[in-house]
Structures are given as C-alpha cells and as structure tokens.
Design a protein around this motif. Sequence first.
Motif, PDB file in Angstrom:
ATOM      1  N   GLY A   1      43.940  38.686  34.991  1.00  0.00           N
ATOM      2  CA  GLY A   1      42.945  38.522  36.042  1.00  0.00           C
ATOM      3  C   GLY A   1      41.616  38.044  35.503  1.00  0.00           C
ATOM      4  N   PHE A   2      41.207  38.630  34.367  1.00  0.00           N
ATOM      5  CA  PHE A   2      39.929  38.240  33.762  1.00  0.00           C
ATOM      6  C   PHE A   2      39.969  36.780  33.296  1.00  0.00           C
ATOM      7  CE2 PHE A   2      37.699  37.770  29.624  1.00  0.00           C
ATOM      8  CZ  PHE A   2      36.410  37.702  30.131  1.00  0.00           C
TER       9      PHE A   2
ATOM     10  N   ALA B   1      33.517  42.617  30.842  1.00  0.00           N
ATOM     11  CA  ALA B   1      33.391  41.176  30.551  1.00  0.00           C
ATOM     12  C   ALA B   1      33.315  40.365  31.836  1.00  0.00           C
ATOM     13  CB  ALA B   1      34.567  40.718  29.698  1.00  0.00           C
ATOM     14  N   SER B   2      34.122  40.751  32.827  1.00  0.00           N
ATOM     15  CA  SER B   2      34.082  40.002  34.096  1.00  0.00           C
ATOM     16  C   SER B   2      32.724  40.162  34.774  1.00  0.00           C
ATOM     17  CB  SER B   2      35.199  40.470  35.033  1.00  0.00           C
ATOM     18  OG  SER B   2      34.953  41.787  35.474  1.00  0.00           O
ATOM     19  N   TYR B   3      32.126  41.356  34.631  1.00  0.00           N
ATOM     20  CA  TYR B   3      30.815  41.607  35.221  1.00  0.00           C
ATOM     21  C   TYR B   3      29.721  40.818  34.499  1.00  0.00           C
ATOM     22  CZ  TYR B   3      26.989  44.237  37.330  1.00  0.00           C
ATOM     23  OH  TYR B   3      25.866  44.579  38.029  1.00  0.00           O
ATOM     24  N   ARG B   4      29.901  40.749  33.173  1.00  0.00           N
ATOM     25  CA  ARG B   4      28.861  40.147  32.330  1.00  0.00           C
ATOM     26  C   ARG B   4      28.928  38.621  32.324  1.00  0.00           C
ATOM     27  NH1 ARG B   4      25.461  38.227  30.198  1.00  0.00           N
ATOM     28  NH2 ARG B   4      24.411  38.511  28.201  1.00  0.00           N
ATOM     29  N   PHE B   5      30.154  38.080  32.291  1.00  0.00           N
ATOM     30  CA  PHE B   5      30.292  36.628  32.027  1.00  0.00           C
ATOM     31  C   PHE B   5      30.682  35.788  33.242  1.00  0.00           C
ATOM     32  CE2 PHE B   5      31.351  38.580  27.829  1.00  0.00           C
ATOM     33  CZ  PHE B   5      30.191  38.179  27.184  1.00  0.00           C
ATOM     34  N   ILE B   6      31.230  36.420  34.277  1.00  0.00           N
ATOM     35  CA  ILE B   6      31.682  35.599  35.426  1.00  0.00           C
ATOM     36  C   ILE B   6      30.765  35.868  36.607  1.00  0.00           C
ATOM     37  CG2 ILE B   6      33.632  35.026  36.931  1.00  0.00           C
ATOM     38  CD1 ILE B   6      35.474  36.203  34.770  1.00  0.00           C
ATOM     39  N   ASP B   7      30.072  34.821  37.029  1.00  0.00           N
ATOM     40  CA  ASP B   7      29.065  35.051  38.056  1.00  0.00           C
ATOM     41  C   ASP B   7      29.140  34.032  39.199  1.00  0.00           C
ATOM     42  OD1 ASP B   7      27.038  36.624  39.033  1.00  0.00           O
ATOM     43  OD2 ASP B   7      25.493  35.257  38.304  1.00  0.00           O
ATOM     44  N   ASN B   8      30.343  33.533  39.426  1.00  0.00           N
ATOM     45  CA  ASN B   8      30.430  32.524  40.488  1.00  0.00           C
ATOM     46  C   ASN B   8      31.764  32.644  41.191  1.00  0.00           C
ATOM     47  OD1 ASN B   8      29.800  30.358  42.071  1.00  0.00           O
ATOM     48  ND2 ASN B   8      30.618  28.861  40.644  1.00  0.00           N
ATOM     49  N   PRO B   9      31.855  33.187  42.371  1.00  0.00           N
ATOM     50  CA  PRO B   9      30.817  33.793  43.202  1.00  0.00           C
ATOM     51  C   PRO B   9      30.339  35.120  42.573  1.00  0.00           C
ATOM     52  CG  PRO B   9      32.838  33.325  44.464  1.00  0.00           C
ATOM     53  CD  PRO B   9      33.159  33.172  43.036  1.00  0.00           C
ATOM     54  N   PRO B  10      29.138  35.571  42.910  1.00  0.00           N
ATOM     55  CA  PRO B  10      28.536  36.706  42.210  1.00  0.00           C
ATOM     56  C   PRO B  10      29.401  37.969  42.234  1.00  0.00           C
ATOM     57  CG  PRO B  10      26.952  35.668  43.649  1.00  0.00           C
ATOM     58  CD  PRO B  10      28.260  35.030  43.937  1.00  0.00           C
ATOM     59  N   LYS B  11      29.807  38.423  41.076  1.00  0.00           N
ATOM     60  CA  LYS B  11      30.485  39.719  40.847  1.00  0.00           C
ATOM     61  C   LYS B  11      31.819  39.881  41.592  1.00  0.00           C
ATOM     62  CE  LYS B  11      26.903  40.522  38.477  1.00  0.00           C
ATOM     63  NZ  LYS B  11      26.929  39.698  37.253  1.00  0.00           N
TER      64      LYS B  11
ATOM     65  N   ALA C   1      34.651  38.578  40.827  1.00  0.00           N
ATOM     66  CA  ALA C   1      35.733  38.759  39.844  1.00  0.00           C
ATOM     67  C   ALA C   1      35.886  40.237  39.501  1.00  0.00           C
ATOM     68  CB  ALA C   1      35.434  37.947  38.601  1.00  0.00           C
ATOM     69  N   THR C   2      34.776  40.916  39.279  1.00  0.00           N
ATOM     70  CA  THR C   2      34.818  42.356  38.958  1.00  0.00           C
ATOM     71  C   THR C   2      35.369  43.133  40.146  1.00  0.00           C
ATOM     72  OG1 THR C   2      32.759  41.907  37.796  1.00  0.00           O
ATOM     73  CG2 THR C   2      33.460  44.205  37.900  1.00  0.00           C
ATOM     74  N   ALA C   3      34.886  42.801  41.329  1.00  0.00           N
ATOM     75  CA  ALA C   3      35.366  43.498  42.530  1.00  0.00           C
ATOM     76  C   ALA C   3      36.867  43.296  42.703  1.00  0.00           C
ATOM     77  CB  ALA C   3      34.620  42.977  43.759  1.00  0.00           C
ATOM     78  N   THR C   4      37.334  42.081  42.444  1.00  0.00           N
ATOM     79  CA  THR C   4      38.772  41.800  42.558  1.00  0.00           C
ATOM     80  C   THR C   4      39.568  42.659  41.585  1.00  0.00           C
ATOM     81  OG1 THR C   4      38.257  39.529  43.157  1.00  0.00           O
ATOM     82  CG2 THR C   4      40.508  39.964  42.458  1.00  0.00           C
TER      83      THR C   4
END
Lengths: 128, 424
Positions: free
Chosen positions: A70-71, A22-32, A34-37
């Motif tokens: 986190g998400f 979900a973090s990869y799909r829906f959160i894109d600011n800054p790019p990706k 959130a997923t990396a975190t």
Amino acid sequence: LKILTVIEVAFFVLVIALCLIASYRFIDNPPKIATATLIIFNIFFISMFFQLNSSVTLKMGILSLGNLIGFLWNLFFYYVSLTGHGYFSLSFATFTTLAYPFLNLMWIVPFWSLSLSTLPKLNSANHT
Amino acid sequence: LLIEILNSFFVLSSLIISIYLIRHYFFTLVVLRQTKNKSVPETFPPAFEPSVSILIPAHNEQKVIGKILQKMTELTYLRSKLEVIIIDDASTDKTGQIAEGMSEKYAFLKVLHRSSQEGGKGKAAALNAGLKQATGEIVLCFDADYLPHPDIVTRLVVKFIDPNVGAVQGRPVVLNEPRNIVTRLVALERIGGYRVDQEARDVLGLIPQFGGTVGGFRRSIINDLGGFDEKMLTEDTDLTFQMYLAGYKIRYAGEAECYEEAVDTWRAYWRQRHRWARGHMQVCFKHVFKVIMSKKMTLKEKIDGVLLLNIYFMPLLTLFSFFAGSLLIISGSSFAGALWVPVIISFYSFVGNYAPFFEIGIGAYLDGRKQIQWLAPLLIFSYLYNVLICGKAFLDLITGKIRRGKIDWEKTEHLGNGNCYIES
C-alpha cells in the motif's frame, strides 16, 4: 518458540508502523489520504482477517506485506501525480483526487483475495 | 444553487450507500463469529415428519427434467409422506413425456399438464396450478435445473418445528461453475449471497429471503394468502414480504444444499437479472409502505425489509452519486472527498444482494474455496453490467410497463450444461 514468535510479530508491527509514518511524512497528494487509506485497510483487515484460521505470525506477516504494498503503491502514484501536475497543472490534481479511491482499491481488493487464499481451509467448511 | 443541490444529493446518497456497506460489514462479522462458535452440527428430531409436496414447474425443460426426477427418486424422506408434482407448463418439447415416463415407474411422482391456453404464463401461475393439486402440509419448490441432495427434505422441513416459521430457504450451489467466467462470477455471487448474507439475516432475526427454489412454505399459509401473485415477476420476493406482513418468519437452512445450473452467457445473465430487477422493483412499490406501517413486524425487520426492498435501486443510486461526487470534486468542493470512498467501494459489490468484495471473500473462505477468491477484482465489471440491467429495469418501471400489469416473462433457458459435472 514463543520468543521467536514475539520477535516476528514485533518485526511486523515495526514494518506496519514505519509504513504509516513514511506515508504520513512523504506522501502528500492528496493530503494524508495515503495514511488514512492504510489505517482503514488495517482496521478492516484486523477486524475480519484476524478471526480466521491461521497463526498470528502468518496473519501479521500478510498484514505488514499489505502495508508495504500500500505504501509503495501510493508512493508510486504520488510521484506520478507530481509529474502529471508539472505537465498538466491543476487538472491533473483533480483527476488524481477522482481516481484515488479506485487506485487504492486496485491493490486492496486483489490483496484481500490473495491473502484469503493463502490461509488453510476452515475445518467446518460445509460446501459440497 | 446547483452545487448546493448536488452537495445535498451526494451527501444523502453516499450516506445511504454507507448504511448498506456497514450492514454488510456487520453481516460478515456476525457470520464469522457464528462459524467460530458453531461446533456441533444440527441434529434432526426423527419424530417430526410432516407430509410434503414438492412442486417442480417445468416449461420446455427436456434437457434437465430427467436428472431432477432421478434425484427425486433418491430422496431419503419417508416415501409415504412425500409427493412430487411436475407441472408441465405448456411445454412444446419432450418435458411432459419424460415426466410421464418417470411417473409410470414411481407412484409418488405426479405430472400435471397445462395446455398452451392455460400455461406458459410464468412461474407464479404454474405454481398456483400445482398448489391446487398439492396435499402436503409443507410445500417445497425446486426449479427443473436443480439437483438436490438426498436428505434435503429433512434438512428443510426441520425448520418448520417452530410454528411461527412460514417458509424456509435452502442453499443453491452452482454446478456448472468451471464452465466459463460468467458461471464463475455467478458462483461467487451465490457464495456471498447465501453463505454470508442469508446466514447473517437468519442469525440476527432479520429477513432471510425466500428464493422461490430450494425452499418451501406451509400450504395453509399460502392458501390463506391467496396463492402466488401472478402479476409479480419475482413471486418469491413477494411471498417473502407477504409472509412477514402476515406475522410469520422465514428461516434459512444453509446446510440444505442443492446444485443449480447457472446461466452461462452474458445474454442469459442479462435476461435473468433484468427479470429479477424488474420484479424486485415491482415488489418494492407493492410492499414498502406496508412494511413501514406493519404492526406485525419488529423494528429491525422493518429496517432490513426496507433496505432489502430497495436493493435493486442501489446500483443506480451509486452511479448518480459517482457523477455528483465527480462534479463536486471538479468544482473544488472539499466536502465530497471523505464521502467519495464508500461510493467507490460499492463498485466492488454484487447487485443481487449488494454483497461487497470483503463479504464475498469471507463467504468463499468459509466454504473452503481458494482459487475462486482471485476473481473478486472482476466484480467491478459485473457491477457495471448490472448498472445497465437495473437502469433498463427502472426505465421499464417509470414508463409504466410494470404498473399496467403486462408481464413479459423471460424464462431462463436450461441447456443441461451442468450435467457433465455430476458424478454418475
């Protein structure tokens, strides 16, 4: 009992996986980021927290709760940044990039502290 | 061009910061593993009982000196092989009288009075005066506000069985921790520094640091080294590196615990840490190239030594790195993004040992401490305060204050506020 544990652990793994996707799909600011975190949080947590004295279920439960927090945290600030971007344009995007690690440590550090305090005491704790 | 310079500085500084973070992450993992595998407590061979001299430098310590001397009388170490020398360092209060009173009752307690002409010149000078009187094979040092456990001498001395060991360091535990937020944060810092950092360095054969109190050294070695360097503000750190440069090792004895009275105001905290920062930077300038060139130190000791020596410069480096990174992000450089994270993580570190929040958390967990964990988010404020302290110390350094050899000894005042926590 073992089957129940496996089901519980599987459920927590599913929660973690969904948070990552979900973090990869829906959160894109800054790019990706959130997923990396979340990935860094998971590696960091697994390498240390999982060596401590407690059941796997509890540890997995805490880890999945961390991923969920986190998400949601990142999602909230994603919407804040989208709104801010609408009003302040690019300057807000720069601010978000600067503040992003701070914002994430604001949930990671307290979550780490609280998680450790939920675990049972170590038998060999030698503090006077 | 400015952007390129900023970029280079930022990349270099954040890489150095990352090295420190990885080092502490590794320390934490090592201690976790070590604790899991350590099931049987260390036993002490009864045959090893060298003669021991305990030095207690005291300058205007009337509020605490009685308590430590009482603790000295409760030590379980063989009395015939023990002497305690209280160095009344030009005190203007009742420190000398209290010590004399105890000395009359117990023959192994000796008092060395220093006049106002010869005394009051700092801890190193007081210890040197005490060393001249000491007769023990091993010399242990305790600050006047410390309260050791009865078996601490045995626990410290046992490490000297190894002839390569030149000094040993025990573990201070904050006594007045519940007093206020300052003492709680100092306690958290001590936990990270000793329960994890020192322990890991000992396990890995790196450089456990001699802290100047709750520890000791062989008298023969300190005599060969010419005693403590009185120009040094942190004579303990100086001795640490002198030991390694002379080919000896320092061991950490975590089981040798001793209560201490931590500073309990931000002002006292500033004065103490400012002295530590200045002293540490002073030692860095004195020893860093000797450490790199040393033929008696192993490669891993050299690396750890250089990192340890530079630790009080790190808060400043982190701050400059933060500003450089901010400028790069504002200017649209994509390079800064990934390296930005370790800089921010460092903001949740303690300055004295650069222990990040995860290391402190694990230390508190291993100690069986639960509630103190919750203070970890406050590390950022402690860090920012320490940036100012280290900045001031660095300015003192570059303005030549230290190099001219002028020592403004800032003594930490001990008010005896921890005494109420002692079970009578």
